[in-house]
Enzyme design. Structure first.
Site, PDB file in Angstrom:
ATOM      1  N   HIS A  85       0.872  -1.179   0.000  1.00 58.54           N
ATOM      2  CA  HIS A  85       0.000   0.000   0.000  1.00 58.54           C
ATOM      3  C   HIS A  85       0.903   1.221   0.000  1.00 58.54           C
ATOM      4  O   HIS A  85       1.803   1.328   0.828  1.00 58.54           O
ATOM      5  CB  HIS A  85      -0.904  -0.009   1.231  1.00 58.54           C
TER       6      HIS A  85
ATOM      7  N   HIS B 275       1.216   5.731  -1.318  1.00 61.13           N
ATOM      8  CA  HIS B 275       0.483   6.980  -1.543  1.00 61.13           C
ATOM      9  C   HIS B 275       1.073   7.722  -2.754  1.00 61.13           C
ATOM     10  O   HIS B 275       1.620   8.816  -2.612  1.00 61.13           O
ATOM     11  CB  HIS B 275       0.576   7.882  -0.301  1.00 61.13           C
TER      12      HIS B 275
ATOM     13  N   HIS C 278      -6.516   8.836  -1.314  1.00 66.08           N
ATOM     14  CA  HIS C 278      -5.661   8.155  -0.339  1.00 66.08           C
ATOM     15  C   HIS C 278      -4.447   7.484  -0.987  1.00 66.08           C
ATOM     16  O   HIS C 278      -3.323   7.817  -0.656  1.00 66.08           O
ATOM     17  CB  HIS C 278      -6.484   7.135   0.468  1.00 66.08           C
TER      18      HIS C 278
HETATM   19  P1  13P Z   1       0.123   2.527   9.322  1.00 69.04           P
HETATM   20  O1  13P Z   1       1.126   3.466   9.919  1.00 69.04           O
HETATM   21  O2  13P Z   1      -0.779   1.917  10.375  1.00 69.04           O
HETATM   22  O3  13P Z   1       0.797   1.478   8.452  1.00 69.04           O
HETATM   23  O4  13P Z   1      -0.850   3.374   8.383  1.00 69.04           O
HETATM   24  C1  13P Z   1      -0.331   4.100   7.298  1.00 69.04           C
HETATM   25  C2  13P Z   1      -1.308   4.272   6.203  1.00 69.04           C
HETATM   26  O5  13P Z   1      -0.917   4.528   5.083  1.00 69.04           O
HETATM   27  C3  13P Z   1      -2.749   4.110   6.486  1.00 69.04           C
HETATM   28  O6  13P Z   1      -3.476   3.962   5.314  1.00 69.04           O
HETATM   29 ZN    ZN Z   2      -2.431   4.862   3.534  1.00 71.29          ZN
END
Ligand code: 13P
Ligand code: ZN
Length: 263
Positions: A132, A134, A203
């Site tokens: 994941h 950004h 996001h």
């Molecule tokens: P964490 O620090 O819990 O990994 O969260 C970061 C994030 O990108 C949430 O979407």
């Molecule tokens: Zn995130």
């Protein structure tokens, strides 16, 4: 420690691209037992983490998972504080074998990661990695483009020749949903039955695959296409890749591409 080296190198690259500011982003990677044995004692349980959803599909598997609140920026120089290795001990328990040395715990997105692993493993037994991130231009696009998955797929395919080759199945897009929660995990995992990449509006991106190179390459290619979209937005377009061009590419590269979008 090869697995730790290859993953921390990827985390560092993601940070340096500005795609994972502060604690933004998280990663989970299925490790082979022999890889875990190189790093720690597989019988030495340090702590447990409980989850209320069903992990039975993953029991016996080992995961390397980034810690919640940890910065990708710091993972290369200090993996043992920022990452943890866990075994799925039973349907509701992860058993920590290595890492999170300062008392940390898995990312807040671990439920989504684990649900995505389950769905990807059902369609690809060699699947191993969920990242994941950004990525800036992907997030930009979620502000100025509608959130229809087929429209995103068509537009990203037409930004550059390489897109359809790298993600022939297309890309899925979800509207804004509360992160870290149950609903976003269920909806992301449902999309993962058909896609390796899912955009979260305003996001970021969930990307999956078999190897660090494959997943990193998928993120790079999607973000590059989104960058081209954003950099050409508002300009007069004189020409673009046509549906016929994409079909020609699909034939030449023997791509099993998503139908119903350009044909
Ligand atoms: P964490 O620090 O819990 O990994 O969260 C970061 C994030 O990108 C949430 O979407
Ligand atoms: Zn995130």
């Amino acid at each position: 420690m090869k697995a730790i080296e290859e993953i921390t190198e990827i985390l560092d690259l993601l940070y340096k691209h500005d795609w994972d500011e502060r604690n933004g982003g998280n990663l989970s990677y299925i490790l082979k037992e022999e890889e875990v044995k190189e790093i720690c004692d597989i019988n030495n349980e340090i702590r447990e983490f409980k989850y209320d959803f069903d992990l039975s599909y993953l029991v016996g598997k080992y995961f390397l998972i980034t810690g919640t609140g940890k910065y990708f920026k710091n993972c290369l120089k200090d993996p043992e504080n920022n990452l943890g290795i866990m075994k799925v001990k039973d349907a509701h328990t992860l058993s920590l074998l290595w890492g999170y040395n300062d008392g940390g715990r898995p990312t807040s997105e671990a439920p989504t990661h684990l649900k995505c692993h389950i769905e990807r493993l059902k369609v690809d037994s060699e699947h191993r990695l969920v990242i994941h991130s950004h990525p800036t231009n992907v997030i930009c696009m979620t502000h100025v483009h509608d959130l229809d998955s087929n429209h995103w797929t068509e537009d990203l395919w037409k930004m550059q020749t390489e897109s359809i080759v790298v993600f022939p199945e297309g890309i899925a897009v979800l509207p804004w949903i509360l992160c870290g929660g149950e609903q976003i995990g269920i909806e992301t995992a449902a999309k993962m039955q058909e896609y390796r990449a899912v955009v979260w509006a305003q996001h970021g991106l969930f990307a999956t695959g078999r190897t660090p190179d494959e997943v990193y390459g998928l993120i790079e290619t999607i973000e590059k296409a989104a960058q081209i979209y954003m950099m050409t937005l508002g300009y007069k377009h004189y020409q673009s890749i046509t549906n016929e061009n994409l079909i020609e590419l699909a034939k030449a590269f023997n791509l099993n591409y998503r139908h119903g979008i350009i044909d």
